[in-house]
Write a protein that holds these residues in place. Structure first.
Motif, mmCIF file in Angstrom:
data_model
loop_
_atom_site.group_PDB
_atom_site.id
_atom_site.type_symbol
_atom_site.label_atom_id
_atom_site.label_comp_id
_atom_site.label_asym_id
_atom_site.label_seq_id
_atom_site.Cartn_x
_atom_site.Cartn_y
_atom_site.Cartn_z
ATOM 1 N N VAL A 54 -33.805 37.309 30.608
ATOM 2 C CA VAL A 54 -33.688 35.990 29.992
ATOM 3 C C VAL A 54 -34.563 35.019 30.772
ATOM 4 O O VAL A 54 -34.316 34.755 31.951
ATOM 5 N N CYS A 55 -35.592 34.510 30.114
ATOM 6 C CA CYS A 55 -36.543 33.589 30.754
ATOM 7 C C CYS A 55 -36.272 32.173 30.273
ATOM 8 O O CYS A 55 -36.239 31.917 29.062
ATOM 9 N N PHE A 173 -35.791 37.785 26.186
ATOM 10 C CA PHE A 173 -35.556 36.503 25.531
ATOM 11 C C PHE A 173 -36.300 35.429 26.325
ATOM 12 O O PHE A 173 -36.135 35.355 27.552
ATOM 13 N N LYS A 174 -37.057 34.584 25.638
ATOM 14 C CA LYS A 174 -37.770 33.497 26.319
ATOM 15 C C LYS A 174 -37.377 32.178 25.645
ATOM 16 O O LYS A 174 -37.626 31.976 24.459
ATOM 17 N N PHE A 175 -36.742 31.308 26.422
ATOM 18 C CA PHE A 175 -36.241 30.049 25.884
ATOM 19 C C PHE A 175 -36.991 28.865 26.497
ATOM 20 O O PHE A 175 -37.013 28.706 27.719
ATOM 21 N N PRO A 232 -40.172 37.370 22.062
ATOM 22 C CA PRO A 232 -40.330 36.101 21.342
ATOM 23 C C PRO A 232 -39.942 34.888 22.169
ATOM 24 O O PRO A 232 -39.087 34.959 23.051
ATOM 25 N N TRP A 233 -40.589 33.783 21.861
ATOM 26 C CA TRP A 233 -40.170 32.486 22.388
ATOM 27 C C TRP A 233 -39.207 31.839 21.399
ATOM 28 O O TRP A 233 -39.360 31.971 20.184
ATOM 29 N N TYR A 234 -38.239 31.112 21.934
ATOM 30 C CA TYR A 234 -37.364 30.265 21.128
ATOM 31 C C TYR A 234 -37.513 28.841 21.656
ATOM 32 O O TYR A 234 -37.327 28.598 22.857
ATOM 33 N N ALA A 235 -37.844 27.910 20.766
ATOM 34 C CA ALA A 235 -37.949 26.501 21.138
ATOM 35 C C ALA A 235 -36.595 25.852 20.867
ATOM 36 O O ALA A 235 -36.205 25.658 19.704
ATOM 37 N N ASP A 254 -26.071 37.382 18.932
ATOM 38 C CA ASP A 254 -26.396 37.891 17.599
ATOM 39 C C ASP A 254 -27.517 38.921 17.657
ATOM 40 O O ASP A 254 -27.493 39.932 16.944
ATOM 41 N N THR A 255 -28.507 38.677 18.495
ATOM 42 C CA THR A 255 -29.632 39.608 18.601
ATOM 43 C C THR A 255 -29.192 40.915 19.227
ATOM 44 O O THR A 255 -29.503 42.005 18.724
#
Length: 285
Positions: A54-55, A173-175, A232-235, A254-255
């Protein structure tokens, strides 16, 4: 809330993106989903075939520390390791810039949380290219050598790094905590107005704030170049902390729930066949 709602799947423009979402009962919803995440992590640990990275990236005051504290509160301590990356040490500078991130990667069965990440090497160093000189890279003899070609190679290296670990069982995960400049000002003022928060304030916060537009440009470029199906990135709108925490926890749960192969291992046939005998043996002690 749809998981893909915040996923970056096409070119993003940060100056047009949402920085504030207020979800009703976000704290209550977070408590429920983080318990589910904690149980899922136990199963992931027993399964032992996937790791989760988790980033978390964001501007100063975006809420990275408190988010980590609240989202992972119900995890078994043995199943999650948090790394907060600061200015590279003398030893770290003796290696390539990804080395310290490689050695901090989570083992299979565990969550690894990077509070600031390998992306600092295309964010802070891009805003302050002089920092790259401290890496003592062959062929980089002056700041003039830190050109577009240099950054193109670095993005390629980061993409290859993530592809490699994804292909070997790490779920990524990249947030990006998308904070508005106005909300950052308010949070910095709170640090100054509340004596118990004063220790968090640094004059460098104001220096970096003056470079806000530079950072936004670099973040936007980094996200657009490196948001891939396997990483993926999440904004995440970050002006409302409670909502941001819930959104991130919900996305992860969920993922990860879609990985139907993540199950607790079956007992050995012999052990399974003799469970009642083992119970009886223990009961007679």
């Amino acid at each position: 809330m749809e998981v893909d709602q915040y996923k970056v799947t096409s070119t993003i423009s940060l100056n047009k993106s949402v920085t504030k979402v207020e979800i009703e009962d976000a704290e209550k919803k977070l408590r429920k989903v983080r318990k589910k995440l904690g149980k899922l992590q136990d199963t992931l640990y027993a399964h032992g075939k996937y790791a989760v990275l988790v980033c978390i990236q964001g501007m100063d005051t975006a809420g990275k520390d408190s988010l980590i504290r609240e989202v992972f509160k119900d995890f078994n301590a043995r199943g999650v390791v948090v790394h907060s990356f600061k200015v590279p040490t003398h030893l770290e500078l003796k290696h390539d810039y990804l080395w310290r991130h490689y050695i901090a990667l989570p083992a299979r069965g565990k969550f690894g949380v990077f509070n600031r990440t390998h992306y600092e090497n295309v964010l802070v160093t891009r805003v302050h290219p002089g920092y790259v000189m401290g890496e003592n890279i062959p062929g980089i003899n002056s700041i003039d050598d830190i050109n577009d070609t240099f950054w193109d190679k670095r993005f390629e290296q980061i993409n290859n790094f993530e592809k490699h670990i994804a292909e070997n069982g790490t779920l990524i995960f990249k947030f990006f905590l998308n904070l508005s400049k106005e909300e950052q000002k308010n949070r910095l003022l709170r640090r100054l107005n509340k004596q118990e928060k004063n220790w968090k304030f640094s004059t460098s916060d104001l220096d970096e704030r003056k470079l806000w537009d530079n950072y936004q440009t670099c973040y936007e470029d980094a996200i657009n170049r490196t948001s891939k199906p396997h990483a993926p990135w999440y904004a995440i709108p970050a002006d409302d902390k409670s909502s941001a925490r819930y959104i991130i926890a919900k996305i992860m749960y969920d993922t990860l729930s879609t990985y139907t192969d993540i199950k607790e291992p079956e007992l050995d046939d012999e052990v399974k066949a003799n469970i009642e005998m083992y119970k009886e043996e223990l009961s007679k002690e």
